[in-house]
Design a protein around this motif. Structure first.
Motif, PDB file in Angstrom:
ATOM      1  N   VAL A  10     132.146 -17.923  59.008  1.00 23.24           N
ATOM      2  CA  VAL A  10     131.734 -17.793  57.612  1.00 23.24           C
ATOM      3  C   VAL A  10     132.360 -18.943  56.827  1.00 23.24           C
ATOM      4  CG1 VAL A  10     131.585 -16.271  55.612  1.00 23.24           C
ATOM      5  CG2 VAL A  10     131.788 -15.286  57.914  1.00 23.24           C
ATOM      6  N   ASP A  11     131.558 -19.956  56.577  1.00 26.88           N
ATOM      7  CA  ASP A  11     132.015 -21.143  55.855  1.00 26.88           C
ATOM      8  C   ASP A  11     130.783 -21.844  55.307  1.00 26.88           C
ATOM      9  OD1 ASP A  11     133.097 -23.793  55.188  1.00 26.88           O
ATOM     10  OD2 ASP A  11     134.819 -23.221  56.418  1.00 26.88           O
ATOM     11  N   ASP A  12     130.881 -22.352  54.079  1.00 23.97           N
ATOM     12  CA  ASP A  12     129.741 -23.022  53.478  1.00 23.97           C
ATOM     13  C   ASP A  12     129.583 -24.466  53.950  1.00 23.97           C
ATOM     14  OD1 ASP A  12     132.122 -23.554  51.996  1.00 23.97           O
ATOM     15  OD2 ASP A  12     130.935 -24.279  50.309  1.00 23.97           O
ATOM     16  N   ASP A  13     130.531 -24.970  54.729  1.00 22.05           N
ATOM     17  CA  ASP A  13     130.474 -26.339  55.237  1.00 22.05           C
ATOM     18  C   ASP A  13     129.902 -26.349  56.650  1.00 22.05           C
ATOM     19  OD1 ASP A  13     130.818 -29.007  55.842  1.00 22.05           O
ATOM     20  OD2 ASP A  13     132.999 -28.876  56.035  1.00 22.05           O
ATOM     21  N   PRO A  14     128.680 -26.846  56.830  1.00 21.57           N
ATOM     22  CA  PRO A  14     128.070 -26.855  58.162  1.00 21.57           C
ATOM     23  C   PRO A  14     128.898 -27.627  59.187  1.00 21.57           C
ATOM     24  CG  PRO A  14     126.434 -27.401  56.489  1.00 21.57           C
ATOM     25  CD  PRO A  14     127.768 -27.381  55.804  1.00 21.57           C
ATOM     26  N   SER A  15     129.557 -28.690  58.770  1.00 21.52           N
ATOM     27  CA  SER A  15     130.382 -29.470  59.710  1.00 21.52           C
ATOM     28  C   SER A  15     131.537 -28.635  60.240  1.00 21.52           C
ATOM     29  CB  SER A  15     130.933 -30.724  59.032  1.00 21.52           C
ATOM     30  OG  SER A  15     129.879 -31.559  58.641  1.00 21.52           O
ATOM     31  N   THR A  16     132.176 -27.864  59.358  1.00 17.51           N
ATOM     32  CA  THR A  16     133.285 -27.005  59.778  1.00 17.51           C
ATOM     33  C   THR A  16     132.788 -25.953  60.759  1.00 17.51           C
ATOM     34  OG1 THR A  16     134.483 -27.371  57.727  1.00 17.51           O
ATOM     35  CG2 THR A  16     135.051 -25.393  58.974  1.00 17.51           C
ATOM     36  N   ASN A  17     131.650 -25.328  60.467  1.00 15.36           N
ATOM     37  CA  ASN A  17     131.091 -24.332  61.383  1.00 15.36           C
ATOM     38  C   ASN A  17     130.778 -24.953  62.742  1.00 15.36           C
ATOM     39  OD1 ASN A  17     131.190 -22.035  59.739  1.00 15.36           O
ATOM     40  ND2 ASN A  17     129.309 -22.618  58.702  1.00 15.36           N
ATOM     41  N   TYR A  18     130.225 -26.144  62.744  1.00 21.72           N
ATOM     42  CA  TYR A  18     129.890 -26.821  63.991  1.00 21.72           C
ATOM     43  C   TYR A  18     131.155 -27.106  64.800  1.00 21.72           C
ATOM     44  CZ  TYR A  18     128.379 -30.403  67.253  1.00 21.72           C
ATOM     45  OH  TYR A  18     128.154 -31.118  68.387  1.00 21.72           O
ATOM     46  N   LEU A  19     132.185 -27.653  64.154  1.00 18.21           N
ATOM     47  CA  LEU A  19     133.434 -27.968  64.850  1.00 18.21           C
ATOM     48  C   LEU A  19     134.123 -26.709  65.369  1.00 18.21           C
ATOM     49  CD1 LEU A  19     134.793 -30.780  62.520  1.00 18.21           C
ATOM     50  CD2 LEU A  19     133.842 -31.046  64.820  1.00 18.21           C
ATOM     51  N   ASN A  20     134.102 -25.642  64.564  1.00 17.71           N
ATOM     52  CA  ASN A  20     134.705 -24.384  65.011  1.00 17.71           C
ATOM     53  C   ASN A  20     133.972 -23.812  66.219  1.00 17.71           C
ATOM     54  OD1 ASN A  20     136.660 -24.542  63.032  1.00 17.71           O
ATOM     55  ND2 ASN A  20     135.638 -23.111  61.664  1.00 17.71           N
ATOM     56  N   GLU A  21     132.648 -23.853  66.164  1.00 14.19           N
ATOM     57  CA  GLU A  21     131.877 -23.344  67.303  1.00 14.19           C
ATOM     58  C   GLU A  21     132.124 -24.207  68.538  1.00 14.19           C
ATOM     59  OE1 GLU A  21     127.306 -22.357  68.640  1.00 14.19           O
ATOM     60  OE2 GLU A  21     127.796 -22.318  66.509  1.00 14.19           O
ATOM     61  N   ALA A  22     132.224 -25.510  68.363  1.00 12.55           N
ATOM     62  CA  ALA A  22     132.495 -26.406  69.493  1.00 12.55           C
ATOM     63  C   ALA A  22     133.862 -26.111  70.111  1.00 12.55           C
ATOM     64  CB  ALA A  22     132.414 -27.864  69.040  1.00 12.55           C
ATOM     65  N   ALA A  23     134.832 -25.729  69.283  1.00  4.82           N
ATOM     66  CA  ALA A  23     136.160 -25.381  69.800  1.00  4.82           C
ATOM     67  C   ALA A  23     136.146 -24.027  70.504  1.00  4.82           C
ATOM     68  CB  ALA A  23     137.178 -25.378  68.662  1.00  4.82           C
ATOM     69  N   LEU A  24     135.326 -23.110  70.014  1.00  3.62           N
ATOM     70  CA  LEU A  24     135.270 -21.765  70.583  1.00  3.62           C
ATOM     71  C   LEU A  24     134.429 -21.680  71.856  1.00  3.62           C
ATOM     72  CD1 LEU A  24     134.777 -19.853  67.248  1.00  3.62           C
ATOM     73  CD2 LEU A  24     136.635 -19.429  68.860  1.00  3.62           C
ATOM     74  N   LEU A 113     145.864 -14.941  59.222  1.00  2.00           N
ATOM     75  CA  LEU A 113     145.575 -16.094  58.375  1.00  2.00           C
ATOM     76  C   LEU A 113     145.917 -17.338  59.171  1.00  2.00           C
ATOM     77  CD1 LEU A 113     145.006 -17.428  55.575  1.00  2.00           C
ATOM     78  CD2 LEU A 113     147.418 -17.052  55.060  1.00  2.00           C
ATOM     79  N   VAL A 114     144.970 -18.269  59.267  1.00  2.00           N
ATOM     80  CA  VAL A 114     145.152 -19.501  60.011  1.00  2.00           C
ATOM     81  C   VAL A 114     144.752 -20.662  59.110  1.00  2.00           C
ATOM     82  CG1 VAL A 114     144.385 -20.811  62.041  1.00  2.00           C
ATOM     83  CG2 VAL A 114     144.624 -18.347  62.180  1.00  2.00           C
ATOM     84  N   SER A 115     145.499 -21.746  59.184  1.00  2.00           N
ATOM     85  CA  SER A 115     145.154 -22.914  58.380  1.00  2.00           C
ATOM     86  C   SER A 115     144.090 -23.752  59.078  1.00  2.00           C
ATOM     87  CB  SER A 115     146.404 -23.752  58.100  1.00  2.00           C
ATOM     88  OG  SER A 115     146.942 -24.226  59.310  1.00  2.00           O
ATOM     89  N   LYS A 116     143.246 -24.376  58.269  1.00  2.20           N
ATOM     90  CA  LYS A 116     142.237 -25.298  58.791  1.00  2.20           C
ATOM     91  C   LYS A 116     142.929 -26.603  59.134  1.00  2.20           C
ATOM     92  CE  LYS A 116     138.101 -23.854  56.312  1.00  2.20           C
ATOM     93  NZ  LYS A 116     137.079 -24.295  55.369  1.00  2.20           N
ATOM     94  N   PRO A 117     142.407 -27.322  60.076  1.00  2.00           N
ATOM     95  CA  PRO A 117     141.284 -27.005  60.954  1.00  2.00           C
ATOM     96  C   PRO A 117     141.727 -26.138  62.124  1.00  2.00           C
ATOM     97  CG  PRO A 117     142.109 -29.175  61.487  1.00  2.00           C
ATOM     98  CD  PRO A 117     142.920 -28.667  60.315  1.00  2.00           C
ATOM     99  N   LEU A 118     140.768 -25.411  62.675  1.00  2.80           N
ATOM    100  CA  LEU A 118     141.056 -24.638  63.880  1.00  2.80           C
ATOM    101  C   LEU A 118     141.279 -25.602  65.039  1.00  2.80           C
ATOM    102  CD1 LEU A 118     138.558 -21.638  63.950  1.00  2.80           C
ATOM    103  CD2 LEU A 118     141.024 -21.569  63.677  1.00  2.80           C
ATOM    104  N   THR A 119     142.239 -25.280  65.853  1.00  2.00           N
ATOM    105  CA  THR A 119     142.516 -26.068  67.051  1.00  2.00           C
ATOM    106  C   THR A 119     142.541 -25.103  68.235  1.00  2.00           C
ATOM    107  OG1 THR A 119     144.907 -25.743  66.881  1.00  2.00           O
ATOM    108  CG2 THR A 119     143.968 -27.678  65.747  1.00  2.00           C
ATOM    109  N   PRO A 120     142.457 -25.617  69.451  1.00  2.00           N
ATOM    110  CA  PRO A 120     142.553 -24.718  70.616  1.00  2.00           C
ATOM    111  C   PRO A 120     143.841 -23.888  70.599  1.00  2.00           C
ATOM    112  CG  PRO A 120     141.687 -26.832  71.295  1.00  2.00           C
ATOM    113  CD  PRO A 120     142.102 -26.985  69.847  1.00  2.00           C
TER     114      PRO A 120
END
Length: 137
Positions: A10-24, A113-120
């Motif tokens: 849940v994020d309004d930034d498509p780039s953030t969603n893409y990067l998070n999904e790529a990490a997951l 609560l986790v700070s951005k950006p998500l990392t492995p």
């Protein structure tokens, strides 16, 4: 590893969603990745899921979004049926939060609560805290 019905980004930034999904994705936690660009879309998607406490939905929630922000989502989430709430694990993912907002999180069903950006490493910490049978290391 405990199975997940879905991961909802849940994020309004498509780039953030893409990067998070790529990490997951390499972690193979689920085959279902959902994306919402605001809290209202997220509520609608959660209501349509058939998750259970044994196979929950993991929600990675940004706080600053249009339409319905993260705090508004958390407030509205309380009105969802108990079965949906019990099958949902919410982790707030934010760049920064005010101390007032941090204090308010205690009132809601937020698992972490986790700070951005998500990392492995951050993802593995979330998984170890909230899901059974995650490999240590």
């Amino acid at each position: 590893m405990q199975s997940l019905t879905a991961i909802l980004l849940v994020d309004d930034d498509p780039s953030t969603n893409y990067l998070n999904e790529a990490a997951l994705y390499p972690l193979q936690l689920t085959t279902t990745y959902l994306t919402a660009h605001n809290g209202q879309e997220a509520l609608d998607l959660l209501a349509a899921q058939s998750a259970t406490p044994e196979e929950p939905v993991l929600v990675l929630l940004d706080m600053a979004m249009p339409v319905l922000n993260g705090m508004g989502f958390l407030q509205a989430f309380q009105a969802l049926p108990a079965s949906v709430r019990a099958a949902t694990i919410i982790v707030v993912v934010a760049v920064s939060m005010s101390s007032a907002d941090l204090g308010q999180l205690e009132k809601y069903s937020v698992a972490g609560l986790v700070s951005k950006p998500l990392t492995p490493d951050k993802l593995m910490a979330i998984l170890r805290l909230h899901f059974r049978a995650v490999k240590q290391g």
